[in-house]
Scaffold this motif. Structure first.
Motif, PDB file in Angstrom:
ATOM      1  N   GLN A 136       0.848  -1.188   0.000  1.00 46.63           N
ATOM      2  CA  GLN A 136       0.000   0.000   0.000  1.00 46.63           C
ATOM      3  C   GLN A 136       0.888   1.245   0.000  1.00 46.63           C
ATOM      4  O   GLN A 136       1.957   1.265   0.619  1.00 46.63           O
ATOM      5  N   PHE A 137       0.423   2.291  -0.683  1.00 46.53           N
ATOM      6  CA  PHE A 137       1.180   3.541  -0.747  1.00 46.53           C
ATOM      7  C   PHE A 137       0.286   4.691  -0.277  1.00 46.53           C
ATOM      8  O   PHE A 137      -0.851   4.822  -0.716  1.00 46.53           O
ATOM      9  N   LYS A 138       0.883   5.523   0.587  1.00 45.66           N
ATOM     10  CA  LYS A 138       0.197   6.747   0.992  1.00 45.66           C
ATOM     11  C   LYS A 138       0.690   7.853   0.062  1.00 45.66           C
ATOM     12  O   LYS A 138       1.863   8.233   0.096  1.00 45.66           O
ATOM     13  N   VAL A 157      -4.702   6.579  -0.094  1.00 40.82           N
ATOM     14  CA  VAL A 157      -3.907   5.372   0.102  1.00 40.82           C
ATOM     15  C   VAL A 157      -4.312   4.394  -0.992  1.00 40.82           C
ATOM     16  O   VAL A 157      -5.498   4.069  -1.139  1.00 40.82           O
ATOM     17  N   VAL A 158      -3.333   3.938  -1.786  1.00 42.21           N
ATOM     18  CA  VAL A 158      -3.616   3.045  -2.908  1.00 42.21           C
ATOM     19  C   VAL A 158      -2.759   1.798  -2.803  1.00 42.21           C
ATOM     20  O   VAL A 158      -1.691   1.808  -2.182  1.00 42.21           O
ATOM     21  N   LYS A 159      -3.257   0.696  -3.410  1.00 38.09           N
ATOM     22  CA  LYS A 159      -2.492  -0.541  -3.446  1.00 38.09           C
ATOM     23  C   LYS A 159      -1.632  -0.588  -4.705  1.00 38.09           C
ATOM     24  O   LYS A 159      -1.923   0.075  -5.699  1.00 38.09           O
ATOM     25  N   TYR A 160      -0.588  -1.360  -4.613  1.00 41.15           N
ATOM     26  CA  TYR A 160       0.319  -1.497  -5.730  1.00 41.15           C
ATOM     27  C   TYR A 160      -0.450  -1.879  -7.005  1.00 41.15           C
ATOM     28  O   TYR A 160      -1.286  -2.779  -6.992  1.00 41.15           O
ATOM     29  N   GLY A 161      -0.179  -1.161  -8.071  1.00 38.33           N
ATOM     30  CA  GLY A 161      -0.802  -1.464  -9.353  1.00 38.33           C
ATOM     31  C   GLY A 161      -2.120  -0.796  -9.595  1.00 38.33           C
ATOM     32  O   GLY A 161      -2.605  -0.782 -10.733  1.00 38.33           O
ATOM     33  N   GLY A 177       0.460  11.634 -16.459  1.00 37.11           N
ATOM     34  CA  GLY A 177       0.714  10.843 -15.260  1.00 37.11           C
ATOM     35  C   GLY A 177       1.434  11.659 -14.195  1.00 37.11           C
ATOM     36  O   GLY A 177       1.429  12.892 -14.220  1.00 37.11           O
ATOM     37  N   TRP A 178       2.035  10.895 -13.270  1.00 39.89           N
ATOM     38  CA  TRP A 178       2.676  11.541 -12.114  1.00 39.89           C
ATOM     39  C   TRP A 178       4.135  11.103 -12.026  1.00 39.89           C
ATOM     40  O   TRP A 178       4.486  10.008 -12.411  1.00 39.89           O
ATOM     41  N   TYR A 190       3.848   8.003 -13.952  1.00 36.26           N
ATOM     42  CA  TYR A 190       3.106   6.863 -13.400  1.00 36.26           C
ATOM     43  C   TYR A 190       1.623   7.165 -13.504  1.00 36.26           C
ATOM     44  O   TYR A 190       1.167   8.237 -13.070  1.00 36.26           O
ATOM     45  N   VAL A 191       0.874   6.226 -14.052  1.00 35.93           N
ATOM     46  CA  VAL A 191      -0.589   6.331 -14.020  1.00 35.93           C
ATOM     47  C   VAL A 191      -1.155   5.293 -13.068  1.00 35.93           C
ATOM     48  O   VAL A 191      -2.324   5.352 -12.689  1.00 35.93           O
ATOM     49  N   ASN A 192      -0.333   4.315 -12.705  1.00 43.35           N
ATOM     50  CA  ASN A 192      -0.698   3.311 -11.704  1.00 43.35           C
ATOM     51  C   ASN A 192       0.364   3.325 -10.600  1.00 43.35           C
ATOM     52  O   ASN A 192       1.495   3.753 -10.798  1.00 43.35           O
TER      53      ASN A 192
END
Length: 597
Positions: A136-138, A157-161, A177-178, A190-192
């Motif tokens: 997980q990423f904050k 907070v998102v999960k990998y992918g 993207g980012w 990054y879009v995911n």
């Protein structure tokens, strides 16, 4: 022993040992009993390839790879060590070892161990699941929309992918993207949430990953001042408006405020130092342009203290439009502060020493170097002998290039101590007179000349050799008569003979006598100089002081005081009057006061 007894004992031994043998045989059978162990892999799965999870099993010290989901047979009571193998860039996080199959694990399940290395002794058939889940990423989204004005302020907070927050362009750009903010990488978008970066801090808590947007089909042109840090202006160019876009003009209002006086616009320079001519090519991302200025023709006038090893006093830079009003500097401000004490400012010279005036100053693209023209000032130091006798008796000429000459006048009976000014006595030291470190020479220069007072001390080796004789007489037509003082009720006799009647040989305190106003009133208490009489033919006749004679030894004549000079005659005056007649063997100083009717 009888055979019977032996038989009995053997039978007894058999009875005793038989159960032990049975138990022992049973134990051996127990240790050899096999048990089944199956290791399952549980948790979320990531669809991309190359994210295999591996584990190893060590049975009684013998290690082998785990085949997830396959059952292995192990003898009971074996020591088992399970280890999860993962790399730092894995998409998974290890959650722990759990009892049961992967389908039996739920949110209420408790881990057997959350350590990577799980050690236990197997005693029965057992299912164990290695549980892992996606990282997980904050994430915090920052920066601006493609208009470079509207701020971005989102977090999640998102999960990998999983998909990251998407932006809707507001200025015609394309959201690509980012990228991770402050990273040194290129525009990797990054879009995911597939970051190859640690997601937790040292305490195991989720760490914030800050992202900023990457815009495609957009060029941000930023114009900087010559310091390369101050932003003058910024434009956003897309494929829609590129054909009509023009580089900011050097004559525009935006640029004018960044052009210093004496300079004009030269060009814009790119990051690699190339001058921008005409249009710039469309480049996705950020383009920085830097202002370049060209200095106009100007005249620099530099002022120095001297031609040889002189220091810079001031410097003026003039452009043609302001040159006509310029005047050479005069002895004010910085120039005045640079003129040393003791010198007079006479104007400026060039390097050859020739005078340089306003008429010599013509506009040119270059520099004039001008040097102070100074002349030394001579100062007069006037000296009076003491505070009472204000007549100037000596004069010294002094300038800063000469020694401050020693005062050499001598006085019989006194020693020269120094020169007094403003209540302070300056004593000779080297080439100057000093008072507590302050130089009298500096004060002379600063005040453009001074009047100072000579300070004397009694010469103890000279005074005791002299004897003072005082005489008083009325010089009438019929000869000399004694003088009396009238105190209001009676006359006090002062003198009845022609010879001196008063002798002073106690020289103690003589040094201070020079400060008294009138020698008669000082050394003959009660005498009023305006009330003196002589007894002439039986009557008292009022007399006035006519003159004072000062003689050395038996010399017939000497210094004479008369008229106004007599009002404040002091001991120092008497010495001065007789000074030219004093010899090394002189021992008597004679003073006679003469009165007339």
């Amino acid at each position: 022993m009888s055979k019977h007894l032996v038989k009995i004992l053997s039978t007894f031994a058999l009875v005793i040992l038989l159960p032990l043998i049975v138990v022992g045989a049973a134990l051996c059978v127990t240790e050899a009993v096999p048990v089944d162990l199956t290791i399952f892999l549980g948790g979320e799965e990531y669809s991309a390839e190359g994210q295999n999870v591996t584990a190893t099993i060590k049975v009684d010290g013998e290690e082998s790879d785990v085949e997830f989901g396959e059952t292995i047979t192990i003898k009971k009571n074996s020591e088992i060590i399970l280890t999860y193998s993962f790399s730092t860039n894995s998409v998974y996080e290890f959650y722990g070892w759990y009892q049961g199959t992967s389908s039996q694990i739920n949110d209420d399940s408790e881990a057997l161990s959350t350590e990577n290395g799980y050690t236990f002794t197997i005693r029965e058939n057992q299912n164990i699941t290695l549980l892992k889940n996606l990282k997980q990423f904050k994430v915090e989204y920052t920066g601006f929309y493609d208009d470079e004005v509207t701020p971005i302020n989102e977090s999640e907070v998102v999960k990998y992918g999983s998909e990251l927050y998407s932006l809707v362009p507001q200025a015609g750009g394309t959201f690509a993207g980012w990228r991770i903010k402050d990273e040194n990488a290129s525009l990797v978008a990054y879009v995911n949430a597939t970051f190859d970066i640690a997601n937790r801090d040292q305490n195991g808590e989720l760490a914030t990953i800050t992202l900023e947007p990457v815009w495609a089909d957009r060029m941000v042109v930023t114009y900087y001042d010559v310091d390369r840090t101050t932003v003058i202006d910024q434009d956003i160019v897309t494929s829609n408006n590129y054909s009509s876009y023009q580089v900011l003009s050097g004559n525009s209002e935006e640029v004018a405020g960044y052009i210093d006086a004496g300079y004009e616009f030269n060009a814009w320079f790119s990051e690699d130092g190339e001058a921008v001519v005409g249009q710039i090519p469309f480049t996705e991302g950020y383009v920085n342009l830097y202002l370049s200025l060209e200095e106009l023709d100007h005249t620099t006038i530099s002022y120095y203290t001297s031609i040889s090893d002189g220091s810079l006093i001031a410097q003026d830079v003039l452009y043609e439009d302001e040159f006509a009003e310029y005047q050479l500097r005069t002895a004010t401000g910085d120039v005045a502060n640079a003129i040393p004490n003791g010198y007079r400012f006479n104007g400026w010279t060039d390097i050859s020493g020739s005078n340089f005036t306003q008429e010599n100053l013509l506009f040119k693209d270059g520099e004039y170097r001008l040097y102070m023209n100074l002349s030394i000032i001579d100062y007069n130091v006037q000296v009076q002998f003491n505070a009472i006798d204000t007549n100037i008796v000596d004069s010294m000429t002094f300038n800063v290039e000469d020694d401050f000459s020693s005062y050499t006048r001598s006085r019989f009976g006194y020693e020269f101590v120094g020169l007094s000014y403003n209540g302070n006595t300056y004593v000779r030291s080297g080439n100057d007179y000093l008072y507590n470190g302050s130089s009298l020479g500096d004060i002379v220069v600063a005040n453009n000349g001074l009047t100072v007072v000579a300070v004397w001390a009694v010469d103890e080796t000279t005074y005791p050799t002299l004897t003072w004789n005082f005489g008083f007489t009325y010089e009438g037509d019929n000869g000399l008569f004694g003088v009396y003082s009238f105190d209001g009720t009676s006359y006090s006799f002062i003198d009845i003979t022609e010879s001196e009647i008063v002798y002073f040989e106690d020289q103690i305190g003589v040094g201070s006598k020079q400060l008294e106003d009138n020698i008669l009133e000082t050394y003959f208490p009660g005498i009023d100089i305006n009330n003196l009489y002589a007894l002439v033919d039986g009557s008292y006749v009022h007399v006035t002081l006519d003159r004072i004679e000062v003689l050395v030894d038996d010399m017939p004549s000497g210094g004479v005081f008369s008229g106004d000079d007599m009002e404040n005659v002091t001991f120092i005056d008497l010495y001065d009057a007789a000074d030219m007649f004093l010899a090394d063997d002189s021992n008597t100083m004679r003073v006679r006061f003469y009165f007339v009717r």
